[in-house]
Design an enzyme around this catalytic site. Structure first.
Site, PDB file in Angstrom:
ATOM      1  N   LYS A  52     -11.075   4.369  -3.698  1.00  0.00           N
ATOM      2  CA  LYS A  52     -11.563   3.466  -3.483  1.00  0.00           C
ATOM      3  C   LYS A  52     -12.966   3.490  -4.238  1.00  0.00           C
ATOM      4  O   LYS A  52     -13.302   4.415  -4.763  1.00  0.00           O
ATOM      5  CB  LYS A  52     -12.060   2.868  -2.205  1.00  0.00           C
ATOM      6  CG  LYS A  52     -10.900   2.783  -1.145  1.00  0.00           C
ATOM      7  CD  LYS A  52     -11.290   1.720  -0.069  1.00  0.00           C
ATOM      8  CE  LYS A  52     -10.120   1.418   0.613  1.00  0.00           C
ATOM      9  NZ  LYS A  52      -9.299   0.191   0.157  1.00  0.00           N
ATOM     10  N   HIS A  73       3.194  -3.202   3.382  1.00  0.00           N
ATOM     11  CA  HIS A  73       3.168  -4.255   2.678  1.00  0.00           C
ATOM     12  C   HIS A  73       3.546  -4.033   1.172  1.00  0.00           C
ATOM     13  O   HIS A  73       3.905  -4.724   0.428  1.00  0.00           O
ATOM     14  CB  HIS A  73       1.979  -5.188   2.554  1.00  0.00           C
ATOM     15  CG  HIS A  73       0.766  -4.737   1.799  1.00  0.00           C
ATOM     16  ND1 HIS A  73      -0.045  -3.578   2.149  1.00  0.00           N
ATOM     17  CD2 HIS A  73       0.400  -4.714   0.570  1.00  0.00           C
ATOM     18  CE1 HIS A  73      -0.875  -3.401   1.454  1.00  0.00           C
ATOM     19  NE2 HIS A  73      -0.770  -4.194   0.253  1.00  0.00           N
ATOM     20  N   ARG A  80      -6.903 -13.201  22.620  1.00  0.00           N
ATOM     21  CA  ARG A  80      -7.653 -13.109  23.932  1.00  0.00           C
ATOM     22  C   ARG A  80      -8.674 -14.116  23.869  1.00  0.00           C
ATOM     23  O   ARG A  80      -9.205 -14.652  24.761  1.00  0.00           O
ATOM     24  CB  ARG A  80      -8.289 -11.724  24.406  1.00  0.00           C
ATOM     25  CG  ARG A  80      -9.001 -11.156  23.363  1.00  0.00           C
ATOM     26  CD  ARG A  80     -10.159 -10.029  23.876  1.00  0.00           C
ATOM     27  NE  ARG A  80      -9.170  -8.812  23.970  1.00  0.00           N
ATOM     28  CZ  ARG A  80      -9.454  -8.004  24.621  1.00  0.00           C
ATOM     29  NH1 ARG A  80     -10.540  -7.775  25.168  1.00  0.00           N
ATOM     30  NH2 ARG A  80      -8.681  -6.847  24.721  1.00  0.00           N
ATOM     31  N   ASP A 111      -5.094   5.895   5.309  1.00  0.00           N
ATOM     32  CA  ASP A 111      -5.130   4.581   4.801  1.00  0.00           C
ATOM     33  C   ASP A 111      -4.138   4.083   3.702  1.00  0.00           C
ATOM     34  O   ASP A 111      -3.629   3.129   3.684  1.00  0.00           O
ATOM     35  CB  ASP A 111      -6.372   4.094   4.382  1.00  0.00           C
ATOM     36  CG  ASP A 111      -6.539   2.621   4.200  1.00  0.00           C
ATOM     37  OD1 ASP A 111      -6.091   1.699   5.091  1.00  0.00           O
ATOM     38  OD2 ASP A 111      -7.009   2.123   3.076  1.00  0.00           O
ATOM     39  N   GLU A 169      -8.620   1.614  -6.815  1.00  0.00           N
ATOM     40  CA  GLU A 169      -9.046   0.617  -6.400  1.00  0.00           C
ATOM     41  C   GLU A 169     -10.425   0.482  -6.744  1.00  0.00           C
ATOM     42  O   GLU A 169     -10.906   1.393  -6.696  1.00  0.00           O
ATOM     43  CB  GLU A 169      -8.930   0.181  -4.653  1.00  0.00           C
ATOM     44  CG  GLU A 169      -7.484   0.296  -4.212  1.00  0.00           C
ATOM     45  CD  GLU A 169      -7.540  -0.127  -2.735  1.00  0.00           C
ATOM     46  OE1 GLU A 169      -7.556  -1.261  -2.354  1.00  0.00           O
ATOM     47  OE2 GLU A 169      -7.604   0.834  -1.967  1.00  0.00           O
ATOM     48  N   LYS A 173       6.307  -5.802  -2.290  1.00  0.00           N
ATOM     49  CA  LYS A 173       5.804  -6.255  -3.871  1.00  0.00           C
ATOM     50  C   LYS A 173       7.160  -5.957  -4.576  1.00  0.00           C
ATOM     51  O   LYS A 173       8.104  -5.253  -4.517  1.00  0.00           O
ATOM     52  CB  LYS A 173       4.787  -5.246  -4.327  1.00  0.00           C
ATOM     53  CG  LYS A 173       3.392  -5.069  -3.628  1.00  0.00           C
ATOM     54  CD  LYS A 173       2.536  -4.220  -4.172  1.00  0.00           C
ATOM     55  CE  LYS A 173       1.158  -3.799  -3.231  1.00  0.00           C
ATOM     56  NZ  LYS A 173       0.127  -5.012  -3.564  1.00  0.00           N
ATOM     57  N   HIS A 204       1.608   3.739   2.018  1.00  0.00           N
ATOM     58  CA  HIS A 204       2.071   3.335   0.662  1.00  0.00           C
ATOM     59  C   HIS A 204       2.579   4.302  -0.396  1.00  0.00           C
ATOM     60  O   HIS A 204       3.472   4.076  -1.070  1.00  0.00           O
ATOM     61  CB  HIS A 204       0.583   2.693  -0.034  1.00  0.00           C
ATOM     62  CG  HIS A 204       0.221   1.473   0.797  1.00  0.00           C
ATOM     63  ND1 HIS A 204       1.112   0.828   1.871  1.00  0.00           N
ATOM     64  CD2 HIS A 204      -1.107   1.086   1.126  1.00  0.00           C
ATOM     65  CE1 HIS A 204       0.198  -0.220   2.525  1.00  0.00           C
ATOM     66  NE2 HIS A 204      -1.136  -0.027   2.135  1.00  0.00           N
TER      67      HIS A 204
END
Ligand code: BG6
Length: 483
Positions: free
Chosen positions: A338, A180, A48, A237, A218, A184, A242
């Site tokens: 995390k 994603h 936009r 998430d 992570e 890998k 995953h």
């Protein structure tokens, strides 16, 4: 390889956003340059933003330079192969986008093959699908492929609604749902590891395996994505997508053929066999301030855009079982978080101990179970542990490892987006998530979202909340992350 990619227009909706700048443009450039495919793909960015084409090319060039590509080369590519069209302030001028696409295709002598990549915030996705469909962009003179980023819905109902909406305009074999992790190399290699090697596959069942651990740890926090993350949390998430993909690849049966249809058929069967998870077997956590390496880091609720009373989980650990013939009685442990002590993504297959300990009369002689540790990142590798006799008396056992490190054999590993983008261009759906897969994984995770599971605190830089130790422990105990 080049012959497999037909000339096409790669349209990115949300082209001025983070995903496009940081991931898609660099991965596209790298892929096209590396495989000599530049003349087969023109990129049309759209969003936009009322910026003009020169501005878009400038930002594309900057992100490529930032990613380390040579200045002159990227300048030439951005100037000749990237284009921009604004969707207007409303972000809904899809008919004008259609006109621009057709004009470009005629000017560039392209045959009308199109990738429509939705790199949009979740709230804008449904409107864009409808807008594309209503403008007739669900059809193309050549082939047409629509690419959906995660998150795919927020729960089972919204994922189903999104699938219904998508199918109103696009057939399933035109829809590429990205996870994603599937791009890998080590994740893809799970299939080769299992089905190209008799020594592993013959042991890959409840008769020999005691537990399976899947961990995505992570050290990073939410990296400025507070607005998205606080509405998401670790279950949405990471676990729903995953980790469910890793679980499916570890647990699936051998497909009759190595094709996208049969591989995805087998993956979905595993997900559909996961028994309802007992909320008492789930531990959630949220990080408090702490130290990672030698850096002090803030707590989750001090991060930008996070309400000071947020109870969103940044850590999840759970135990589940797969109710099928192969996996009956085997416990699967999933852990993710995390701001943990360090980054490591790995799968540990722990085998049963031998039925009898022949060495039990030697004091201090403890028999360990063998395990296979598949590290997906950062050090892509396989380790197989086994016991040996120490060269001394009295008899003592020691656990040793056989190691295989990807980088030692093959050098640097390509980025997952490059792999996935190439597959989209070639029309190979194997590494993309099918509608029934996404719904099966939501069916597993969605009940946990409303189960009122408490969220415990943990200090950043540790391995999660101490309450995770209260989960029924794997027989033989957890394999320490640092092992
Ligand atoms: C993304 C999540 O899908 O995966 C992020 O939204 C997470 O929160 C990332 O950090 C992890 O990916 P990787 O490839 O770094 O393990």
């Amino acid at each position: 390889m080049a012959a497999e990619v037909e000339p096409h227009l790669f349209v990115i909706l949300g082209a001025t956003g983070d995903l496009s700048r940081k991931k898609l443009i660099p991965a596209l450039y790298h892929l096209l340059e590396d495989r000599n495919l530049k003349d087969r793909c023109h990129v049309l960015g759209s969003s936009r933003s009322a910026v003009d084409e020169d501005h878009f090319r400038k930002t594309a060039r900057e992100s490529l330079e930032k990613a380390g590509f040579p200045v002159e080369e990227v300048g030439e590519w951005c100037g000749a192969w990237t284009h921009y069209h604004s969707l207007g302030e409303s972000g809904k001028e899809f008919s004008s986008l259609k006109d621009r696409i057709e004009k470009l295709e005629s000017e560039l002598d392209l045959p009308g093959n199109r990738v429509l990549y939705l790199a949009l915030p979740p709230a804008a996705v449904s409107g864009a699908i409808e807008g594309l469909g209503d403008a007739g962009l669900n059809r193309a003179p050549g082939w047409n492929r629509i690419v959906m980023e995660k998150p795919f819905g927020r729960d089972l109902d919204s994922a189903r609604e999104l699938n219904v909406l998508l199918r109103r305009f696009f057939k399933e074999d035109r829809i590429y749902r990205i996870d994603h992790y599937l791009g890998k190399q080590t994740v893809q290699n799970l299939l080769v590891f299992r089905f190209a090697n008799t020594i592993f596959e013959s042991l890959w069942n409840r008769g020999h395996i005691e537990t399976v651990e899947i961990a995505v740890a992570e050290s990073l926090g939410i990296e400025g994505r507070g607005m998205y993350y606080d509405r998401s949390g670790a279950l949405r998430d990471i676990v729903q997508n995953h980790m469910m993909q890793l679980l499916a690849l570890v647990g699936m049966e051998a497909p009759p053929q190595f094709s996208s249809r049969y591989i995805r058929d087998e993956k979905v069967k595993v997900l559909q066999s996961v028994a309802e998870i007992d909320p008492r077997h789930v531990v959630l956590g949220q990080y408090e301030k702490g130290e990672i390496g030698s850096s002090k880091v803030s707590g989750y609720r001090e991060e930008e855009h996070i309400p000071s009373d947020s109870r969103t989980e940044t850590y999840a650990a759970l135990k589940l079982n797969i109710d099928n013939w192969r996996w009956q009685g085997v416990d699967f442990y999933l852990r993710t978080g995390k701001r943990l002590s360090r980054r490591v993504t790995r799968i540990v297959i722990r085998f049963r101990k031998p039925p009898l300990c022949l060495f039990k009369h030697f004091s201090g002689c403890i028999l360990n179970s063998n395990h296979i540790m598949i590290t997906l990142q950062p050090d892509e590798s396989f380790h197989i542990s086994f016991d040996v006799k120490k060269p001394e008396e009295p008899l003592r056992l020691k656990t040793e490892n056989l190691h295989f490190h990807y980088k030692e054999s093959f050098g640097p590993i390509p980025d997952s987006y490059q792999t996935l983008l190439l597959d989209i261009m070639k029309g190979d759906q194997t590494l993309f998530v099918r509608a029934d897969e996404v719904e099966a994984s939501w069916s597993i995770c969605a009940p946990l979202l409303d189960a009122g599971i408490p969220v415990h605190s943990y200090e950043a830089g540790t391995w999660g909340p101490p309450e995770a130790e209260d989960l029924p422990p794997p027989k033989g105990g957890w394999l320490p992350f640092d092992s």
